[in-house]
Design a protein around this motif. Structure first.
Motif, PDB file in Angstrom:
ATOM      1  N   THR A 159       2.166  13.872  33.186  1.00 37.96           N
ATOM      2  CA  THR A 159       1.593  12.577  32.776  1.00 37.96           C
ATOM      3  C   THR A 159       2.677  11.510  32.697  1.00 37.96           C
ATOM      4  OG1 THR A 159      -0.025  13.778  31.471  1.00 37.96           O
ATOM      5  CG2 THR A 159       0.202  11.438  31.004  1.00 37.96           C
ATOM      6  N   LEU A 160       3.828  11.895  32.145  1.00 41.92           N
ATOM      7  CA  LEU A 160       4.907  10.914  31.994  1.00 41.92           C
ATOM      8  C   LEU A 160       5.419  10.410  33.327  1.00 41.92           C
ATOM      9  CD1 LEU A 160       7.274  11.851  29.045  1.00 41.92           C
ATOM     10  CD2 LEU A 160       5.507  10.123  29.194  1.00 41.92           C
ATOM     11  N   VAL A 161       5.451  11.306  34.331  1.00 40.05           N
ATOM     12  CA  VAL A 161       5.912  10.875  35.649  1.00 40.05           C
ATOM     13  C   VAL A 161       5.059   9.697  36.120  1.00 40.05           C
ATOM     14  CG1 VAL A 161       6.077  11.531  38.078  1.00 40.05           C
ATOM     15  CG2 VAL A 161       6.889  13.095  36.312  1.00 40.05           C
ATOM     16  N   LYS A 162       3.752   9.805  35.878  1.00 37.42           N
ATOM     17  CA  LYS A 162       2.856   8.716  36.297  1.00 37.42           C
ATOM     18  C   LYS A 162       2.933   7.516  35.346  1.00 37.42           C
ATOM     19  CE  LYS A 162      -0.574  11.529  36.068  1.00 37.42           C
ATOM     20  NZ  LYS A 162      -1.979  11.860  35.906  1.00 37.42           N
ATOM     21  N   GLU A 163       2.810   7.810  34.035  1.00 38.82           N
ATOM     22  CA  GLU A 163       2.704   6.732  33.054  1.00 38.82           C
ATOM     23  C   GLU A 163       3.985   5.912  32.945  1.00 38.82           C
ATOM     24  OE1 GLU A 163      -0.216   6.078  30.949  1.00 38.82           O
ATOM     25  OE2 GLU A 163      -0.915   7.137  32.734  1.00 38.82           O
ATOM     26  N   SER A 164       5.117   6.557  33.261  1.00 42.25           N
ATOM     27  CA  SER A 164       6.385   5.843  33.104  1.00 42.25           C
ATOM     28  C   SER A 164       6.471   4.657  34.064  1.00 42.25           C
ATOM     29  CB  SER A 164       7.570   6.788  33.321  1.00 42.25           C
ATOM     30  OG  SER A 164       7.601   7.202  34.661  1.00 42.25           O
ATOM     31  N   ALA A 165       5.565   4.581  35.043  1.00 41.17           N
ATOM     32  CA  ALA A 165       5.562   3.449  35.974  1.00 41.17           C
ATOM     33  C   ALA A 165       5.443   2.119  35.224  1.00 41.17           C
ATOM     34  CB  ALA A 165       4.408   3.602  36.966  1.00 41.17           C
ATOM     35  N   ILE A 166       4.914   2.206  34.004  1.00 42.73           N
ATOM     36  CA  ILE A 166       4.693   0.999  33.210  1.00 42.73           C
ATOM     37  C   ILE A 166       6.015   0.289  32.873  1.00 42.73           C
ATOM     38  CG2 ILE A 166       4.825   1.679  30.771  1.00 42.73           C
ATOM     39  CD1 ILE A 166       1.675   0.252  32.190  1.00 42.73           C
ATOM     40  N   ILE A 167       7.121   1.066  32.828  1.00 39.11           N
ATOM     41  CA  ILE A 167       8.376   0.422  32.427  1.00 39.11           C
ATOM     42  C   ILE A 167       8.916  -0.491  33.537  1.00 39.11           C
ATOM     43  CG2 ILE A 167       9.179   2.027  30.624  1.00 39.11           C
ATOM     44  CD1 ILE A 167      10.790   2.513  33.775  1.00 39.11           C
ATOM     45  N   SER A 168       8.231  -0.516  34.677  1.00 38.03           N
ATOM     46  CA  SER A 168       8.648  -1.488  35.692  1.00 38.03           C
ATOM     47  C   SER A 168       8.441  -2.922  35.190  1.00 38.03           C
ATOM     48  CB  SER A 168       7.866  -1.262  36.985  1.00 38.03           C
ATOM     49  OG  SER A 168       6.484  -1.381  36.738  1.00 38.03           O
ATOM     50  N   VAL A 169       7.621  -3.089  34.148  1.00 37.71           N
ATOM     51  CA  VAL A 169       7.391  -4.443  33.624  1.00 37.71           C
ATOM     52  C   VAL A 169       8.639  -5.021  32.956  1.00 37.71           C
ATOM     53  CG1 VAL A 169       4.919  -4.116  33.266  1.00 37.71           C
ATOM     54  CG2 VAL A 169       6.514  -3.678  31.376  1.00 37.71           C
ATOM     55  N   ILE A 170       9.582  -4.158  32.561  1.00 38.91           N
ATOM     56  CA  ILE A 170      10.831  -4.715  32.033  1.00 38.91           C
ATOM     57  C   ILE A 170      11.953  -4.543  33.061  1.00 38.91           C
ATOM     58  CG2 ILE A 170      10.246  -4.497  29.586  1.00 38.91           C
ATOM     59  CD1 ILE A 170      11.959  -1.917  29.559  1.00 38.91           C
ATOM     60  N   ALA A 171      11.547  -4.478  34.339  1.00 38.70           N
ATOM     61  CA  ALA A 171      12.492  -4.516  35.459  1.00 38.70           C
ATOM     62  C   ALA A 171      13.456  -3.355  35.502  1.00 38.70           C
ATOM     63  CB  ALA A 171      13.263  -5.848  35.462  1.00 38.70           C
ATOM     64  N   ILE A 172      12.997  -2.169  35.098  1.00 41.18           N
ATOM     65  CA  ILE A 172      13.803  -0.969  35.338  1.00 41.18           C
ATOM     66  C   ILE A 172      13.478  -0.496  36.752  1.00 41.18           C
ATOM     67  CG2 ILE A 172      14.117   1.449  34.708  1.00 41.18           C
ATOM     68  CD1 ILE A 172      13.519   0.615  31.825  1.00 41.18           C
ATOM     69  N   PRO A 173      14.489  -0.283  37.592  1.00 41.48           N
ATOM     70  CA  PRO A 173      14.226   0.030  39.003  1.00 41.48           C
ATOM     71  C   PRO A 173      13.721   1.453  39.210  1.00 41.48           C
ATOM     72  CG  PRO A 173      16.575   0.055  38.591  1.00 41.48           C
ATOM     73  CD  PRO A 173      15.927  -0.352  37.300  1.00 41.48           C
ATOM     74  N   ASP A 174      12.550   1.735  38.723  1.00 38.91           N
ATOM     75  CA  ASP A 174      11.965   3.054  38.986  1.00 38.91           C
ATOM     76  C   ASP A 174      11.187   2.982  40.292  1.00 38.91           C
ATOM     77  OD1 ASP A 174       9.758   1.570  38.282  1.00 38.91           O
ATOM     78  OD2 ASP A 174       8.775   3.249  37.258  1.00 38.91           O
ATOM     79  N   LEU A 175      10.478   4.043  40.587  1.00 38.81           N
ATOM     80  CA  LEU A 175       9.764   4.129  41.853  1.00 38.81           C
ATOM     81  C   LEU A 175       8.768   2.970  42.030  1.00 38.81           C
ATOM     82  CD1 LEU A 175       9.575   5.896  44.289  1.00 38.81           C
ATOM     83  CD2 LEU A 175       8.080   7.450  43.024  1.00 38.81           C
ATOM     84  N   MET A 176       8.075   2.642  40.956  1.00 40.73           N
ATOM     85  CA  MET A 176       7.066   1.584  41.002  1.00 40.73           C
ATOM     86  C   MET A 176       7.721   0.216  41.215  1.00 40.73           C
ATOM     87  SD  MET A 176       3.875   1.192  40.813  1.00 40.73           S
ATOM     88  CE  MET A 176       3.264  -0.400  41.320  1.00 40.73           C
ATOM     89  N   TYR A 177       8.764  -0.035  40.422  1.00 38.14           N
ATOM     90  CA  TYR A 177       9.426  -1.341  40.494  1.00 38.14           C
ATOM     91  C   TYR A 177      10.026  -1.565  41.881  1.00 38.14           C
ATOM     92  CZ  TYR A 177      12.518  -5.227  39.258  1.00 38.14           C
ATOM     93  OH  TYR A 177      13.143  -6.430  39.209  1.00 38.14           O
TER      94      TYR A 177
END
Lengths: 225, 241
Positions: A159-177
């Motif tokens: 779940t965290l792998v998916k939900e962590s995409a939300i932290i792209s809103v503070i410009a952390i360069p994860d997969l989503m961002y």
């Protein structure tokens, strides 16, 4: 054919975004679930405490975290927490902190269920042997509870792998961002998203299958000769 | 050794123990019998505070363990307990089951604890099971190990809560044999059981409990062959068919 060729060309050009983004996503999820578990153990123990104030604080924490959106928590931790506490000024750190503070609340409830599923006779036997509450919990109850809840903890990781995409809103360069960034760079609306979607799915699907296999082996070792 | 003064226990509105007075002497084997729901298990569990008495006092070796300021863990070390459902720790091997408490509570060196455990295992003839896990053992083997697990803490008194009630009939004997040998060694024992044969053979004293009180007590001979109270007579008639 043309589409696939386009994808391959796209990936070979921008693969570093995806590699780095995947690593960041996995890092955040991993630390989120590991430290979330440690914090979750304490939260669940506090929630079962006989001391009213400790029980109340822990219950309130769990209920508030579970009752508010993660994106709101991420904003609060990122913008608010550094004002109150001397925290390192790192996006990655604060983003991971937000994720683990969130998952700890969910994990605490998983652990509480796990602990309460252990037969009361185990605690009684431990206490009758002179073990105090802490030693009984540490060596007798929690090891058995953790084994029981391993599948649920694994799901929390997925779940965290998916939900962590939300932290792209503070410009952390994860997969989503990074997928978003590539949309900006290339003016292609879908290709970057679809590729990151494929990566997300590959990770979660593999993890789920892996967990299923581990679960099967664990329950096999439980069977008597 | 153990003195119980006006012990009361209530579960909500249910008054389970209604003022028990009893003294158990050093080296004595006391067998507690009575119909189910008579409070005999609750009485036993109060002796090491697995149940907290509602009122009354329990004095062990001159120390009042019902005193709130007492370190109950220290007191429990002196009292071994054996449960109906064995309650071995399933995630630990037989050896670890026996040694965990000496190591973690008494801070004994692992090697010393294992040496003691091995001696105890030999005593019950299960030394080859040291590295086995409880689930692979029969009920009788598990219960014998539960007994020596308690013994590894070198208790002064052993409490038995219906130790053979969950066993298949053919395994009752092996557990009772271990208990008999303990009694022979002079261990102070309080045994809640339905095994009247054991009570007769090993008991120094038999207590008959009904409705939260000790109604009658005496030597096995007195109680089984010449019961005075009509309720004792009635109970014995039912079980000694």
């Amino acid at each position: 054919m043309e589409i696939i060729a386009g994808f391959i060309e796209f990936i070979s050009k921008y693969h570093s975004y995806y590699v780095n983004g995947t690593i960041t996503t996995l890092q955040i999820s991993f630390f989120g679930v590991v430290f979330g578990t440690i914090l979750g153990i304490f939260l669940s123990l506090f929630r079962m405490s006989n001391v009213k104030i400790i029980k109340w604080i822990s219950t309130a924490y769990i209920e508030i975290v579970r009752g508010t959106p993660l994106i709101l928590q991420v904003y609060l931790v990122y913008y608010g927490l550094p004002m109150a506490l001397p925290l390192p000024d790192s996006r990655l750190f604060l983003g991971t902190l937000a994720v683990l503070l969130n998952s700890a609340a969910y994990i605490a409830e998983i652990i509480r269920a796990g602990i309460q599923s252990i037969d009361i006779g185990q605690m009684e036997a431990a206490r009758s042997l002179g073990m105090g509450y802490r030693i009984s919990m540490q060596y007798i109850i929690i090891p058995q509870a953790l084994k029981n809840i391993l599948p649920a903890l694994g799901n929390e990781f997925v779940t965290l792998v998916k939900e962590s995409a939300i932290i792209s809103v503070i410009a952390i360069p994860d997969l989503m961002y990074n997928a978003d960034t590539l949309r900006g760079i290339t003016y292609k609306p879908f290709t970057p998203l679809i590729i990151s979607g494929i990566i997300y799915f590959t990770i979660t699907f593999t993890l789920s299958k892996l967990l299923g296999a581990i679960e099967g082996r664990l329950s096999a070792s439980d069977k008597s000769s | 050794m153990i003195k119980v003064v006006n012990l009361n226990k209530k579960f909500g509105d249910l008054h389970v123990l209604k003022g028990i007075n009893e003294e158990i002497k050093n080296g004595e084997v006391v067998v507690v019998i009575g119909p189910s729901g008579s409070g005999k298990s609750t009485f036993l569990r109060c002796l090491n505070l697995l149940e907290e008495p509602t009122s009354g006092e329990i004095i062990v070796d001159g120390v009042s363990i019902t005193d709130k300021n007492i370190d109950i863990n220290k007191q429990r070390e002196k009292m071994g307990m054996v449960f109906q459902q064995f309650n071995l720790f399933p995630h630990l091997s037989v050896m670890e089951n026996i040694t965990i408490s000496p190591i973690k509570v008494k801070n004994m060196a692992k090697k010393d604890a294992e040496e003691i455990a091995m001696k105890l295992l030999k005593r019950i003839g299960l030394e080859d099971k040291a590295n086995t896990y409880p689930k692979k053992l029969s009920g009788g083997q598990q219960q014998r190990i539960a007994i020596i697990r308690a013994l590894a803490m070198e208790p002064e008194v052993m409490l038995f809560d219906e130790p053979t009630s969950a066993l298949d009939p053919e395994m009752v004997g092996e557990v009772l044999d271990v208990m008999k040998s303990l009694a022979k060694d002079g261990m102070t024992m309080v045994v809640v059981t339905h095994e009247m044969g054991f009570a007769k053979e090993v008991g120094d004293r038999v207590l008959f409990m009904d409705e939260g009180l000790i109604i009658e007590q005496g030597t096995p001979n007195e109680l089984f062959n010449n019961p005075q109270n009509p309720r004792t007579q009635d109970f014995l008639k039912k079980i000694l068919v």
